[in-house]
Scaffold this motif. Sequence first.
Motif, PDB file in Angstrom:
ATOM      1  N   GLU A 162       2.892  -0.190  16.263  1.00 24.88           N
ATOM      2  CA  GLU A 162       3.428  -0.119  14.898  1.00 24.88           C
ATOM      3  C   GLU A 162       2.327  -0.029  13.823  1.00 24.88           C
ATOM      4  O   GLU A 162       2.501   0.725  12.851  1.00 24.88           O
ATOM      5  CB  GLU A 162       4.355  -1.308  14.649  1.00 24.88           C
ATOM      6  N   PRO A 163       1.213  -0.731  13.966  1.00 26.06           N
ATOM      7  CA  PRO A 163       0.167  -0.572  12.938  1.00 26.06           C
ATOM      8  C   PRO A 163      -0.334   0.873  12.836  1.00 26.06           C
ATOM      9  O   PRO A 163      -0.582   1.368  11.730  1.00 26.06           O
ATOM     10  CB  PRO A 163      -0.951  -1.512  13.425  1.00 26.06           C
ATOM     11  N   LEU A 164      -0.472   1.544  13.973  1.00 28.71           N
ATOM     12  CA  LEU A 164      -0.905   2.947  13.944  1.00 28.71           C
ATOM     13  C   LEU A 164       0.195   3.824  13.352  1.00 28.71           C
ATOM     14  O   LEU A 164      -0.069   4.726  12.549  1.00 28.71           O
ATOM     15  CB  LEU A 164      -1.276   3.411  15.359  1.00 28.71           C
ATOM     16  N   ALA A 166       2.423   2.987  11.188  1.00 22.54           N
ATOM     17  CA  ALA A 166       2.430   2.776   9.732  1.00 22.54           C
ATOM     18  C   ALA A 166       1.280   3.535   9.073  1.00 22.54           C
ATOM     19  O   ALA A 166       1.442   4.143   8.007  1.00 22.54           O
ATOM     20  CB  ALA A 166       2.328   1.279   9.419  1.00 22.54           C
TER      21      ALA A 166
ATOM     22  N   PHE B  98      -5.945   1.358   7.862  1.00 26.31           N
ATOM     23  CA  PHE B  98      -5.444   0.830   9.137  1.00 26.31           C
ATOM     24  C   PHE B  98      -5.361  -0.695   9.089  1.00 26.31           C
ATOM     25  O   PHE B  98      -4.389  -1.287   9.568  1.00 26.31           O
ATOM     26  CB  PHE B  98      -6.322   1.278  10.313  1.00 26.31           C
ATOM     27  N   SER B 101      -2.322  -1.489   7.298  1.00 22.77           N
ATOM     28  CA  SER B 101      -1.139  -1.267   8.140  1.00 22.77           C
ATOM     29  C   SER B 101      -0.972  -2.393   9.150  1.00 22.77           C
ATOM     30  O   SER B 101       0.151  -2.856   9.399  1.00 22.77           O
ATOM     31  CB  SER B 101      -1.262   0.070   8.883  1.00 22.77           C
ATOM     32  N   TRP B 102      -2.083  -2.836   9.738  1.00 21.90           N
ATOM     33  CA  TRP B 102      -2.029  -3.948  10.692  1.00 21.90           C
ATOM     34  C   TRP B 102      -1.570  -5.226   9.979  1.00 21.90           C
ATOM     35  O   TRP B 102      -0.688  -5.948  10.459  1.00 21.90           O
ATOM     36  CB  TRP B 102      -3.407  -4.141  11.348  1.00 21.90           C
ATOM     37  N   ALA B 103      -2.157  -5.491   8.809  1.00 26.07           N
ATOM     38  CA  ALA B 103      -1.793  -6.705   8.063  1.00 26.07           C
ATOM     39  C   ALA B 103      -0.312  -6.694   7.705  1.00 26.07           C
ATOM     40  O   ALA B 103       0.392  -7.698   7.864  1.00 26.07           O
ATOM     41  CB  ALA B 103      -2.648  -6.825   6.801  1.00 26.07           C
ATOM     42  N   THR B 105       2.255  -4.900   9.106  1.00 23.54           N
ATOM     43  CA  THR B 105       3.227  -4.846  10.206  1.00 23.54           C
ATOM     44  C   THR B 105       3.110  -6.035  11.157  1.00 23.54           C
ATOM     45  O   THR B 105       4.090  -6.385  11.819  1.00 23.54           O
ATOM     46  CB  THR B 105       3.073  -3.541  11.031  1.00 23.54           C
ATOM     47  N   VAL B 106       1.941  -6.647  11.236  1.00 20.95           N
ATOM     48  CA  VAL B 106       1.748  -7.756  12.183  1.00 20.95           C
ATOM     49  C   VAL B 106       1.643  -9.102  11.464  1.00 20.95           C
ATOM     50  O   VAL B 106       2.376 -10.041  11.771  1.00 20.95           O
ATOM     51  CB  VAL B 106       0.489  -7.517  13.061  1.00 20.95           C
TER      52      VAL B 106
END
Lengths: 229, 229
Positions: A162-164, A166, B98, B101-103, B105-106
């Motif tokens: 999901e991070p990728l 997004a 990225f 996006s990680w922050a 979504t996760v």
Amino acid sequence: MTRILYALAGADRARPFSPHVWKVALSLAHKGLAYETVPVAFTEIPAIENGATKTVPLLRDGDRLVSDSFAIALYLDETYPDRPSLFGGEGGKALARFVESWAQTVVHTALVRFVVLDIHDCLGPEDRAYFRASREPRFGKSLEAVVEAGVGEIETFAAKLEPLRALLGKQAYFGGAGPSFADYIVFGALQWARIVSQKVILRDGDPVKDWFERCLDLHGGVGRSVTAA
Amino acid sequence: MTRILYALAGADRARPFSPHVWKVALSLAHKGLAYETVPVAFTEIPAIENGATKTVPLLRDGDRLVSDSFAIALYLDETYPDRPSLFGGEGGKALARFVESWAQTVVHTALVRFVVLDIHDCLGPEDRAYFRASREPRFGKSLEAVVEAGVGEIETFAAKLEPLRALLGKQAYFGGAGPSFADYIVFGALQWARIVSQKVILRDGDPVKDWFERCLDLHGGVGRSVTAA
């Protein structure tokens, strides 16, 4: 000048599959540097270049030997600064380490549970014995049991990306409008699965699959030079 | 020159808590730019600067208005190139996306399930009504039910931070030897939890906690200017 990339292969020497070697193959193509691939088996690695490395990739660049995919990428950018950068500056180098950490802890740890038996099966006899003896203690179970436990996780694997996904809603590559070493880091993992396994890891319509296909097309389609399993 | 950062706060105006505003507060400190913080409630945002934004952070920098934390960081690096960079080049800008996006979504999606009721409880009466009416439909359940469902997940939250933990085995910050905007992105999320909630999210001895404490100390300890809940 001799430029050689030592690349892990199984019984079929024409199908190098190591994710870390693929990072370097794409990096060399990114920089437009010609090289020769020398396939090696797991059990042959200790003998190459007079014991220069315990792992591949190993790059010989003239009289230089460099191992470790990230170190090789740094070496290439430093040694060939006039060619397209793999990192795009110091900030890019620092954050590529985060992408590497994410790929190792999230993507690789999941994928290996799906494909570890496929890897075994593509090896020659000597490597099969080595691979089972070295990997099974790490997992604490047989390769067959690892893969069996991972079956249901293929369904939930998409969520880990999901991070990728997004990111791909904002830009075409980790590198922005074009690819960078960070793309090759994650590409390597998925290319590894593509080459050794027939399992469907990415679904049609997933933006991550679209990105992976774009990566396969890069630099004249070097990623497609080895067909899918 | 007037430089104003509009910052979300609850009933106690001296305790801004928005993760996205904290990214900008650290970014302004990183660049050594003085500013005044103007606290606003959720329901006051539409009225600030003649309806300039639906969300904070909003930065007024002289006659410029910039909203969105990432856009503000880009603006600051572009406008003040002689001060320490927040990104370290084009590659750093691309990969900070990225990290964002990680922050989102996760890290955020997990944290919000732990602290959403604490956020509600720190708001003034008008904002409480707005917050419940806007958030409960998103979750499809009451704020109380969200938090109850998340209780067990605090135990498994540490595993979600494994990519950051692995990075911290290689370098001190996302930015390398020193912090960059990517650090402030993830810092913002944990600072949000620290300010609104007494829940123990990070354990002693966790390298991620050590990194977070280092971030709290940065730039004269601006992150500690608001105490923990």
